[in-house]
Design an enzyme around this catalytic site. Structure first.
Site, mmCIF file in Angstrom:
data_model
loop_
_atom_site.group_PDB
_atom_site.id
_atom_site.type_symbol
_atom_site.label_atom_id
_atom_site.label_comp_id
_atom_site.label_asym_id
_atom_site.label_seq_id
_atom_site.Cartn_x
_atom_site.Cartn_y
_atom_site.Cartn_z
ATOM 1 N N CYS A 271 0.797 -1.235 0.000
ATOM 2 C CA CYS A 271 0.000 0.000 0.000
ATOM 3 C C CYS A 271 0.828 1.282 0.000
ATOM 4 C CB CYS A 271 -0.964 0.043 1.184
ATOM 5 S SG CYS A 271 -1.473 -1.557 1.793
ATOM 6 N N ARG A 300 6.514 -11.294 5.587
ATOM 7 C CA ARG A 300 5.959 -11.042 6.922
ATOM 8 C C ARG A 300 6.471 -12.102 7.883
ATOM 9 N NH1 ARG A 300 -0.422 -9.929 5.347
ATOM 10 N NH2 ARG A 300 0.037 -8.270 3.851
ATOM 11 N N GLN A 318 1.226 -11.143 -3.222
ATOM 12 C CA GLN A 318 -0.200 -10.818 -3.193
ATOM 13 C C GLN A 318 -0.652 -10.387 -4.578
ATOM 14 O OE1 GLN A 318 0.023 -7.679 -0.091
ATOM 15 N NE2 GLN A 318 -1.537 -8.916 0.953
ATOM 16 N N ASP A 320 -2.415 -7.958 -5.511
ATOM 17 C CA ASP A 320 -2.870 -6.780 -4.800
ATOM 18 C C ASP A 320 -3.417 -5.734 -5.766
ATOM 19 O OD1 ASP A 320 -3.191 -5.305 -2.559
ATOM 20 O OD2 ASP A 320 -1.064 -5.069 -2.125
ATOM 21 N N HIS A 322 -5.029 -1.392 -5.452
ATOM 22 C CA HIS A 322 -5.625 -0.303 -4.682
ATOM 23 C C HIS A 322 -6.476 0.523 -5.613
ATOM 24 C CE1 HIS A 322 -2.235 -1.544 -2.197
ATOM 25 N NE2 HIS A 322 -3.095 -1.320 -1.213
ATOM 26 N N LYS A 404 -14.689 -4.419 5.715
ATOM 27 C CA LYS A 404 -14.200 -5.267 4.619
ATOM 28 C C LYS A 404 -15.180 -6.380 4.290
ATOM 29 C CE LYS A 404 -11.771 -8.635 7.496
ATOM 30 N NZ LYS A 404 -10.598 -9.483 7.644
ATOM 31 N N HIS A 450 -8.392 -1.375 -0.648
ATOM 32 C CA HIS A 450 -7.333 -2.354 -0.856
ATOM 33 C C HIS A 450 -8.030 -3.676 -1.174
ATOM 34 C CE1 HIS A 450 -3.801 -4.766 0.536
ATOM 35 N NE2 HIS A 450 -4.750 -5.609 0.801
#
Length: 578
Positions: A271, A300, A318, A320, A322, A404, A450
RNA sequence: GCCCCUGUAGCUCAGUUGGCAGAGCAUAUCCAUGGUAAGGAUAAGGUCAACGGUUCGAUUCCGUUCGGGGGCUCCA
């Protein structure tokens, strides 16, 4: 879970506790609830217990069940309860936590337990062959690491023997599909403890799957109005201080490395990087919505005990994206994300999908304007309803930075897996002060969403392996066609056919080893290669192929051109059949 | 990190109540003329996870350490 099966499982738990009480004097009792597939009970044993001891406990349970013991409910005062459980420290703690007034207890045989109930009337209603004790596990009292560790006995329990057996069979099937096992058998990936736990090595065949998946993913994102970004793997501490990760996410981040005089952290999330690109220029309402996607690899920290095959790792990519948009656009954007996600899952062959909507946490930990929370949550709910998805609301289950939706797919043997997550982020947009100039000339804060559709490529690969048992649809199969000669005499025709297939972009392999045809068929079958093409004199003469399908079907004398066309068509349409 | 289980060939696993370590698959070499799930032979492959202890002798028993699995916790 239906009320009656829960009642049965919970009653089983009391019977187990009674059996343990008979066999182990001085045992202290924790709690013993019904769970998804059975029940457990936590005990503090006076002496160590081993797996073998479970059989003795089962035997005692069956003896108790045969005695037709009645479950009797009684109500007592808090004081009476404390007296009754004076030797049971965990029960006393539970009693302390209860409100004033009467407390219910249940007795059966010589066992008494603090319990809300309800229970079956008598042990007669419990089938002695509908449960089995599973494992011993350690579990902290009330899930708290600082409290004593109790010994938890897990059990499977059902209303009937048939249901238990069906469940055990499903578990057996799940074991055969275990992603770690298939990863090895199909030569897809490996992990290497000596080189670092929780890090995935993608082998050539895993790589072929991944490339096919990612190519499709990128194509779909472009079609759906996304742009694709590439961002760095490390960022200076300024970035993580600004994002707040060094405050609320630090325990999941790796130690920094020093470059020149600054600390750089390897990224646990993408992000902040996307936000840097957003802030690289002044944005107009005319620019929005911006939909920016990245196959972003993040690292992580996960505790060693939590690592599990492809499902839980320390480094992963990911899928991912945005989305930055205006308040007017938010509803449409959420609908689009949801629709996009569902269309991907459909292509992949998932049929049952369920949504979980998590709303604003209670208390004042949440960041962001309440009106925005309201609008965001509403847009999520509307999108789910518009798609006609089954859903559950997890009241207060959202993160502090926004509500979410998570989507869970049901796999081929009935297990649910979370893949998609769509989350609002009020925190990051505030912290980085992102803005756009609206039509009225005012600076405004866009909504930031996200989302990850597959979750992570690694975890998705694991889920998909277990869902398909390694028999991927043609378009994702590492090897699509195995070309097998009846005997070495036909190697030349095999090479020619293979070259033609490869020329069309089909992943074909000529099996030219010394092995006999039967052995090659067996190998190809075990590797779950969708099509096996068998070539001998007849096929060579007629320029045809004989096709054996992974599913067991057999089609002989197909013209080579027709076969090529069919394979291309199945790949192109991402067909789930052959 | 903690609780339980576990560690023998590249893989899947036997085995030794303490006495030179075993199989199948995979690998290598050789032999084998062909139709839909393993043709045959030979070879090579091990500090029995590591380190201590007990013992005439330990892969086996005991202890410690390091891995792996299942839980607790967390989540993509």
């Amino acid at each position: 879970m239906a009320a009656d099966i829960e009642r049965i499982r919970h009653s089983f738990a009391h019977v187990m506790a009674e059996a343990v009480q008979h066999l182990y004097g001085g045992v202290k009792f924790g709690i013993g609830p019904a769970i998804q597939d059975g029940f457990y009970y936590d005990f503090l044993f006076p002496k160590p217990v081993a797996e073998e001891d479970l059989r003795a406990i089962e035997k005692e349970m069956r003896r108790i069940i045969a005695q037709d013991q009645i479950f009797v409910r009684e109500e007592v005062t808090k004081e009476q309860a404390k007296e009754l459980f004076r030797d049971q420290p965990f029960k006393l703690e539970l009693i302390e936590g209860l409100e004033e007034g009467t407390i219910s207890i249940y007795r059966q045989g010589d066992f008494v337990d603090l319990c809300r109930g309800p229970h079956v009337e008598s042990t007669r209603e419990l089938k002695p062959d509908a449960f089995t004790l599973k494992t011993l596990a350690g579990a902290y009292w009330r899930g708290d690491e600082t409290r004593p560790m109790l010994t938890r006995i897990y059990a499977y329990a059902f209303a009937s023997k048939a249901e238990l057996e069906a469940y055990l069979k499903m578990l057996e099937e799940a074991e055969k599909r275990d992603n770690r096992r298939l990863g090895k058998e199909l030569d897809l990936f490996s992990t290497h403890e000596e080189a670092g736990a929780g890090l995935i090595y993608w082998h050539p065949k895993g790589g072929r799957f991944r490339v096919a998946l990612e190519d499709w993913w990128r194509e779909e994102h472009y079609k759906n109005g996304y742009e694709i970004l590439f961002t760095p793997h490390i960022g200076k501490s300024w970035l993580w201080e600004t994002s707040g990760h060094l405050g609320f996410y630090k325990e999941n981040m790796y130690s920094p490395m020093k470059i020149d005089e600054d600390n750089y952290y390897i990224k646990p999330m993408n992000c902040p990087f996307h936000i840097m690109i957003y802030k690289s220029q002044t944005r107009s309402y005319r620019d929005l919505p911006l939909r920016w996607a990245e196959l972003g690899t993040v690292y992580r920290y996960e505790r060693a005990g939590a690592l599990h095959g492809l499902m839980r790792v320390r480094g992963f990519t990911q899928d991912d994206a945005h989305i930055f948009c205006t308040p007017e656009q938010i509803e449409g954007e959420i609908e689009e994300v949801l629709r996009f996600s569902l269309s991907m899952h459909k292509t992949l062959g998932f049929k049952e999908i369920k949504a979980y909507l998590a709303t604003k946490p209670k208390g004042d930990g949440a960041v962001g304007d309440p009106a925005r929370w309201e609008q965001a949550t509403e847009s999520l709910r509307k999108a789910i309803e518009k798609e006609g998805l089954a859903y559950e609301i997890d009241e207060g289950g959202g993160a502090f930075y926004g509500p979410k939706i998570d989507l869970k797919v049901k796999d081929a043997i009935g297990r649910e897996w979370q893949l998609t997550t769509i989350q609002f982020d009020f925190n990051m947009s505030e912290r980085f002060q992102i803005e756009y100039i609206d039509s009225d000339g005012q600076r405004k804060r866009p909504y930031m969403v996200h989302r990850a559709l597959l979750g992570s490529i690694e975890r998705f690969f694991g889920v998909y392996l277990e869902h398909t048992a390694g028999a991927f649809p043609l378009w994702l199969s590492p090897e699509q066609v195995a070309v097998i000669p009846v005997a070495p005499l036909f190697d030349e025709y095999v090479k020619e056919v293979t070259a033609i297939l490869k020329g069309k972009g089909i992943r074909a392999t000529a099996m030219l080893s010394e092995e006999r045809m039967n052995a090659k068929i067996r190998d190809a079958q075990n590797q779950k290669i969708p099509y096996m093409v068998i070539l001998g004199q007849r096929e060579k003469d007629d320029r045809t192929v004989s096709v054996r399908l992974r599913t067991g079907g057999q089609e002989n004398g197909i013209a080579l051109d027709a076969f090529v066309a069919r394979v291309l068509e199945k790949i192109e349409t991402k067909a789930l059949d052959l």
